[in-house]
Design an enzyme around this catalytic site. Structure first.
Site, PDB file in Angstrom:
ATOM      1  N   GLU A  65       0.814  -1.220   0.000  1.00  0.00           N
ATOM      2  CA  GLU A  65       0.000   0.000   0.000  1.00  0.00           C
ATOM      3  C   GLU A  65       0.847   1.269   0.000  1.00  0.00           C
ATOM      4  O   GLU A  65       0.475   2.263  -0.627  1.00  0.00           O
ATOM      5  CB  GLU A  65      -0.963  -0.010   1.187  1.00  0.00           C
ATOM      6  CG  GLU A  65      -2.067  -1.066   1.087  1.00  0.00           C
ATOM      7  CD  GLU A  65      -1.583  -2.470   1.425  1.00  0.00           C
ATOM      8  OE1 GLU A  65      -0.455  -2.620   1.947  1.00  0.00           O
ATOM      9  OE2 GLU A  65      -2.338  -3.431   1.159  1.00  0.00           O
ATOM     10  N   HIS A 134     -10.922  -5.901   8.792  1.00  0.00           N
ATOM     11  CA  HIS A 134     -11.736  -5.671   7.599  1.00  0.00           C
ATOM     12  C   HIS A 134     -12.919  -4.742   7.861  1.00  0.00           C
ATOM     13  O   HIS A 134     -13.802  -4.634   7.017  1.00  0.00           O
ATOM     14  CB  HIS A 134     -12.282  -7.003   7.053  1.00  0.00           C
ATOM     15  CG  HIS A 134     -11.236  -7.849   6.400  1.00  0.00           C
ATOM     16  ND1 HIS A 134     -10.341  -8.601   7.119  1.00  0.00           N
ATOM     17  CD2 HIS A 134     -10.937  -8.064   5.094  1.00  0.00           C
ATOM     18  CE1 HIS A 134      -9.549  -9.259   6.283  1.00  0.00           C
ATOM     19  NE2 HIS A 134      -9.881  -8.938   5.055  1.00  0.00           N
TER      20      HIS A 134
END
Lengths: 334, 383
Positions: A65, A134
């Site tokens: 990322e 998540h």
């Protein structure tokens, strides 16, 4: 006059359409991230883009990322307009150094010579039964970083309009997508998309007289449901959808609270150090003499996001919102 | 169908044939740093280039001395010196075409100056009157980067974008030995190799990350060896040999421009000064080590080569020193003037479209400044 067939679309489809239209309109728009190409994204938001525009414009990146955002910075330095996808809220954290040290301040560092027109799409929030990492509500981190805009849609039409506006913006935008609303449907005609409007305006989703629920993203449907249920108690609740946390629309929010005299801020993010504290302070500073009760917050608990089998106890629900409304010192009115 | 569901007997076979994706042998760096000066290779070096490098090194050394002096006089907030590393700084600037991009770290102001940037603009960050003192697009020099190695993915992204646009542009990114331990170093090299981006990474291995020596930073055979893991060539070069650094970087830039992808270059050099003026290097290294490196000085090496070959005499040396003195005098003179600051600039560039919150705070500062001014005026009137 022929009526246009209005087919219900999901929020995920509206977001995908926004990306597609932006890419078609502007050849400098590039989509990049993990699994966004061949697969079309784990939520299928980028479905079909690689096929239509080629892999150079909708790129499956290595799984990193910081690298995704860092290279997007370089692409923006060269004049491109990258739209980056972070796969999940909590997976965006490795990119924070790039976000905070570069994306948010490049314009300022260079006295405006080098703006970074980047959009960072982040699926966020819980309620989908995700296992740990998540379901985070990470908006407070972004809000606390000067130089970023922080936007979050709650409706299908806004998903399109706000994403188009975010991509068109010359400021870097963190675009938070409420993942439990990805599959929400609305009768929205993709061929007649709403006019692209600049980010930063809240909207009143339900008019009422008794109190204002101030909310955004995944909590909007919950607040609207709570407002319906509140009618049975004799409360006529107004619901404001912020749509944009930065910039914050003080005008719309203050006008509503001055009108109703009471306010509850509702979000999934934790309460302590969360957006609600800032919002309550702003409302109080501007509407003190109109307030009948302190501004209350209904938020997620200040705990690490719970495992899926316990998340319903964490997420603000209708009952918790109504409990808060009940605590708005109604007795004092008489 | 799972093994459990398979009819008949399961017949084990070897796995499908495995092939290495890249032959590692051509990517490996030499065992010893590549050198030109003092070797047979020097005869092939272009005398004009060597003389130009010499002039730039002398100017660079003087620039380092002047910036250090300005720090001691309080004219700079801090100065991370590149004394001893001038060969890397100068060569990095000289190998680039005008359209190429340089990505410096905070220790690389000299590279920016050697590329043609006004030293006053290059030193803005360290003077403290703003963060970046120049338009990066005008000079194709990215802002001096303080968070370690975070500029490397920018270089990769920019080079990739240029390539996608069909532009013939190479990015050269500078990083130190300490920076190679950062995650962004890894991610940048990996992206660069996967994308075959036209980018060159120059690691100036100056021996120390502030106080921490290389041995505590890595167990790799060399920093150049790290390239092999990403599938790009690694080159090891004597970082004090300006001719060698120039040659190796030129080849890497040409390779990138020709579509050959990225290269990692490790230049072995030495940080002669402390980390910054705020550092005390006596706490972590001895004089003998510094003296050993002074005997392998970039200017000394080149001067020796040039004089041996009759390419430089006393007049030439004096001319180089005089040019350097001119630069230093001009820098000193301009840095001794107080910069003009406008506090309202604090709000001017945060956003293209400022938030209402920021507009309120801007108004607050404006009111504070006005009140200050009225206060000064009334004090003046009272006297």
């Amino acid at each position: 006059m022929t009526t246009v067939a209005v087919k219900p679309a999901t929020m995920a489809q509206a977001l995908g359409r926004a990306l597609r239209d932006a890419m078609a309109d502007d050849p400098t728009v590039h989509v990049m991230g993990e699994d966004v190409g061949t697969l079309g994204g784990v939520f299928r938001v980028t479905d079909g883009l690689a096929k239509e525009f080629g892999e150079d414009r909708c790129t499956d990146t290595p799984l990193a990322e910081a690298g995704i955002l860092g290279t997007a910075v370089g692409m923006a330095m060269y004049g491109l307009r990258p739209v980056v996808e972070m796969q999940f809220d909590a997976f965006a954290y490795p990119s924070f150094e790039q976000l905070i040290s570069h994306v948010s301040r490049m314009r300022n560092r260079t006295r405006g010579a080098m703006p970074l027109p980047l959009t960072i799409r982040v699926p966020y929030g819980g309620g989908i039964g995700g296992v740990e990492h998540h379901s985070d509500s990470s908006e407070a981190y972004y809000m606390a970083t000067p130089g970023l805009h922080v936007v979050t849609p709650a409706t299908v039409a806004d998903a399109y309009g706000l994403l188009r506006a975010a991509i068109a913006s010359d400021d870097p935008v963190v675009f938070l997508e409420p993942k439990r609303l990805y599959w929400s449907k609305d009768s929205w005609n993709p061929d007649e998309p709403p006019a692209v409007e600049p980010v930063g305006r809240a909207v009143v989703r339900r008019s009422g007289r008794s109190a204002t629920l101030i909310t955004y993203g995944p909590s909007l449907p919950v607040c609207l449901e709570a407002a319906e249920a509140a009618q049975a108690e004799g409360w006529d609740l107004e619901v404001v959808d912020l749509r944009s946390l930065v910039p914050f629309d003080d005008e719309t929010v203050s006008a509503s609270v001055r009108h109703t005299g009471r306010a509850v801020v509702v979000h999934e993010s934790g309460s302590f150090g969360g957006p609600g504290g800032e919002i309550a302070a702003r409302v109080t500073e501007r509407c003190f003499h109109y307030l009948e009760a302190p501004v209350l917050r209904v938020a997620g608990f200040d705990i690490p996001y719970p495992p899926p089998m316990l998340e319903r106890h964490h997420l603000p629900g209708v009952d918790r919102i109504l409990d808060a409304v009940a605590r708005l010192q109604w007795e004092a009115e008489n | 169908m799972t093994v459990m569901e398979q009819r008949g007997a399961y017949k084990p076979t070897p796995p499908p044939a495995w092939q290495p994706r890249t032959d590692p042998a051509p990517l490996l760096p030499d065992a010893l740093p590549y050198r030109v000066l003092g070797t047979d290779a020097a005869a092939e070096a272009d005398p004009g280039l060597l003389r130009r490098l010499y002039g730039e090194l002398v100017r660079g050394r003087r620039y380092n001395a002047q910036a250090t002096a300005l720090t001691k006089q309080g004219r700079l907030a801090v100065y991370p010196s590149s004394t001893g590393q001038e060969a890397c700084q100068v060569a990095a600037a000289l190998v680039l075409e005008e359209r190429d991009w340089l990505f410096p770290s905070y220790r690389d102001t000299l590279a920016a100056v050697a590329r043609g940037l006004d030293p006053v603009q290059a030193l803005t960050l360290l003077r403290g009157d703003w963060h970046t003192g120049y338009d990066p697009r005008e000079h194709r020099i990215a802002p001096l980067c303080t968070p370690l190695a975070t500029q490397l993915p920018h270089a990769v992204g920019l080079a990739h974008a240029a390539h996608l646009q069909g532009d013939d542009v190479v990015a050269l990114a500078l990083v130190g030995d300490g920076g190679t331990s950062e995650g962004d170093f890894h991610e940048a090299l990996n992206f660069a190799a996967v994308w075959q981006a036209p980018v060159v990474f120059l690691v100036q291995n100056n021996g120390f990350a502030i106080s921490v020596p290389l041995a505590k930073q890595t167990a790799a055979p060399s920093l150049a060896h790290k390239a092999v893991g990403y599938g790009m060539p690694g080159r090891l070069v004597d970082g004090n040999d300006a001719a060698a650094v120039h040659e190796v970087l030129s080849e890497a830039v040409a390779h990138a421009r020709a579509g050959g992808g990225p290269t990692l270059v490790e230049a072995v050099t030495y940080r002669i000064d402390a980390h910054t003026n705020a550092d005390d290097d006596k706490r972590y290294r001895g004089d003998s080590e510094v003296e050993a490196w002074r005997a392998h000085d970039p200017i000394g090496l080149l001067e020796h080569e040039l004089t041996e070959r009759g390419l430089l005499d006393e007049d030439g040396m004096r001319a180089a020193r005089e040019k350097a003195e001119e630069m230093a005098a001009d820098l000193r003179e301009r840095m001794n003037r107080d910069p003009e600051l406008d506090p309202m600039d604090l709000f001017a560039h945060v956003y293209a479209r400022p938030t209402t919150q920021l507009l309120e705070q801007e108004a607050q500062l404006r009111a504070e400044l006005d009140a200050e001014e009225r206060h000064h005026e009334s004090e003046g009137a009272a006297r």
